[in-house]
Design an enzyme around this catalytic site. Structure first.
Site, mmCIF file in Angstrom:
data_model
loop_
_atom_site.group_PDB
_atom_site.id
_atom_site.type_symbol
_atom_site.label_atom_id
_atom_site.label_comp_id
_atom_site.label_asym_id
_atom_site.label_seq_id
_atom_site.Cartn_x
_atom_site.Cartn_y
_atom_site.Cartn_z
ATOM 1 N N ASP A 33 0.860 -1.187 0.000
ATOM 2 C CA ASP A 33 0.000 0.000 0.000
ATOM 3 C C ASP A 33 0.896 1.236 0.000
ATOM 4 O O ASP A 33 1.658 1.443 0.943
ATOM 5 C CB ASP A 33 -0.921 0.007 1.222
ATOM 6 C CG ASP A 33 -2.054 1.018 1.101
ATOM 7 O OD1 ASP A 33 -1.774 2.174 0.726
ATOM 8 O OD2 ASP A 33 -3.209 0.663 1.395
ATOM 9 N N SER A 127 -16.827 -5.496 -8.268
ATOM 10 C CA SER A 127 -17.867 -4.544 -7.877
ATOM 11 C C SER A 127 -19.153 -4.815 -8.639
ATOM 12 O O SER A 127 -19.143 -5.309 -9.774
ATOM 13 C CB SER A 127 -17.387 -3.117 -8.164
ATOM 14 O OG SER A 127 -18.445 -2.195 -8.064
ATOM 15 N N TYR A 152 -14.478 3.847 -13.734
ATOM 16 C CA TYR A 152 -14.187 2.959 -12.606
ATOM 17 C C TYR A 152 -14.862 1.606 -12.815
ATOM 18 O O TYR A 152 -14.234 0.555 -12.687
ATOM 19 C CB TYR A 152 -14.662 3.575 -11.292
ATOM 20 C CG TYR A 152 -14.785 2.548 -10.188
ATOM 21 C CD1 TYR A 152 -13.650 1.982 -9.613
ATOM 22 C CD2 TYR A 152 -16.033 2.100 -9.755
ATOM 23 C CE1 TYR A 152 -13.748 1.006 -8.632
ATOM 24 C CE2 TYR A 152 -16.146 1.133 -8.773
ATOM 25 C CZ TYR A 152 -14.998 0.585 -8.218
ATOM 26 O OH TYR A 152 -15.108 -0.387 -7.260
ATOM 27 N N LYS A 156 -13.316 -2.496 -13.477
ATOM 28 C CA LYS A 156 -13.687 -3.747 -12.819
ATOM 29 C C LYS A 156 -14.175 -4.774 -13.837
ATOM 30 O O LYS A 156 -13.840 -5.964 -13.758
ATOM 31 C CB LYS A 156 -14.763 -3.489 -11.765
ATOM 32 C CG LYS A 156 -14.271 -2.658 -10.577
ATOM 33 C CD LYS A 156 -13.113 -3.317 -9.856
ATOM 34 C CE LYS A 156 -12.670 -2.562 -8.629
ATOM 35 N NZ LYS A 156 -11.504 -3.172 -7.950
ATOM 36 N N PHE A 181 -21.260 -5.071 -3.235
ATOM 37 C CA PHE A 181 -22.134 -3.947 -3.465
ATOM 38 C C PHE A 181 -21.611 -2.714 -2.713
ATOM 39 O O PHE A 181 -20.557 -2.215 -3.055
ATOM 40 C CB PHE A 181 -23.575 -4.366 -3.183
ATOM 41 C CG PHE A 181 -24.103 -5.239 -4.316
ATOM 42 C CD1 PHE A 181 -25.109 -4.776 -5.129
ATOM 43 C CD2 PHE A 181 -23.541 -6.475 -4.616
ATOM 44 C CE1 PHE A 181 -25.568 -5.533 -6.215
ATOM 45 C CE2 PHE A 181 -23.985 -7.247 -5.684
ATOM 46 C CZ PHE A 181 -25.000 -6.767 -6.481
#
Length: 347
Positions: A33, A127, A152, A156, A181
């Site tokens: 990260d 997602s 975005y 995905k 979700f």
């Protein structure tokens, strides 16, 4: 000891997943990260809750050589949970190239590292945005994916295809894409929650910051949608439930229970909650009246979406166990603790 690598391990869902993994104690946890939208303080929070300190490599997952060095330093990695991605719908509309570069490059690098280093198990943070704006609800895994409503969402959707094509080309890696979700809430201790470095893009951090006086007003994006109260409807799910699902998915692969080398599963509560209903739930559990206005619709938002997650229950033994009131109460507890901590630092 066998190790799991979490990319984005200091972020919102990544840090909660690290906590839950450490509580189980079967695997060591390390992270990649670079703190693009997360705080190094998350490492201290994880340790305070789980009693163990997570090793984090503050590198960019788009740097393939740096990623390879992490894998070489940890030959005991048995699985990767890949969260690291830019994730703001609105920002992706404004900065599509940044989203395509970061989200695709980091994914490709992680898959290549898994294959090169014999890591067989890969969990992808996907997602519900892959379904786009649809009419037939609830959404199942058989619901056709459509043209994504935002860059975005497209990262995905295409990301899943990248994984699928990669899995077909190799017998060395198995993968699950978890299409979840709307994660909200915080750890039940109130010591860890959503704390983006940049301006919040999700509803609940806006709610808690407005409620605590850090922001003057909440704007609800659109009040004229064809829903029961005119606001968007989402399937909110507690972040701890989401974290547990990722652990169950990794165990599923490690135990060889997968029916194929690539699977995709929905993660949701199955209950659609409108933005105004979420606001009302927060006001009830907190006793705070929110200052909000109804604004224009936001580009990239779908009207409503909620999930049928029965396949996740069947395969992973997973169900969403916490309701909207618990989500809001934990998020508020986290915000109050965060405010107190920040005030003490500034004193």
């Amino acid at each position: 000891m066998p190790t799991v690598l979490i990319t984005g391990g200091c972020g919102y869902i990544g840090s909660h997943t690290a906590i839950e993994l450490m509580k189980v104690g079967k695997l060591d946890v390390i992270s990649i990260d670079n703190h693009h939208n997360s705080s190094p303080e998350a490492i201290d929070r994880i340790e305070a809750i789980a009693g163990k300190r997570m090793k984090n490599y503050a590198i960019d997952a788009c740097d393939r050589a740096a990623v390879q060095e992490v894998f070489e330093a940890h030959p005991d990695i048995v699985g990767v949970i890949h969260f690291a991605a830019y994730k703001a719908v609105g920002e992706s509309v404004e900065k599509p190239l940044e989203y395509y570069h970061n989200n695709f490059e980091s994914l490709v690098n992680m898959l290549a590292a898994c294959e090169a280093n014999g890591v067989e198990n890969f969990i992808f943070s996907s997602s519900c945005t892959v379904y786009g704006d649809i009419d037939k609800l609830p959404v199942t895994e058989e619901t056709p994916t459509t043209e994504a409503a935002s860059p975005y969402g497209n990262t995905k959707l295409v990301g899943e295809r990248i994984i699928q094509d990669f899995i077909k080309s190799t017998d060395k890696v198995k993968a699950i894409a978890l299409r979840y979700f709307n994660p909200v809430g915080a750890d039940e201790s109130g010591l860890n929650g959503e704390d983006p470095i940049n301006a919040p893009n999700n509803l609940v951090p806006f709610i808690t910051r407005v409620a605590s006086g850090l922001l003057p007003q909440l704007t609800v994006f659109g009040g004229d949608y064809p829903t029961r109260d005119g606001t968007c409807i989402r399937d909110y799910i507690h972040v701890t439930d989401i974290s547990i699902a990722h652990i169950n998915a990794l165990d599923y692969l490690l135990d060889g229970k997968n029916s194929s080398n690539y699977e995709r599963l929905n993660l949701g509560s199955g209950n659609g909650v409108s933005v105004l209903e979420a606001i009302n739930a927060f006001e009830e559990v907190s006793g705070v009246k929110l200052n909000y206005v109804i604004g224009d619709r936001r580009p990239g938002d779908v009207t409503q979406i909620y999930s049928d997650s029965s396949l996740a229950k069947e395969k992973l033994g997973w169900v969403a166990g916490r309701g909207i009131s618990e989500m809001m109460a934990s998020a508020w507890k986290w915000q109050l603790n965060l405010n107190e901590s920040r005030a003490a630092q500034e004193a």
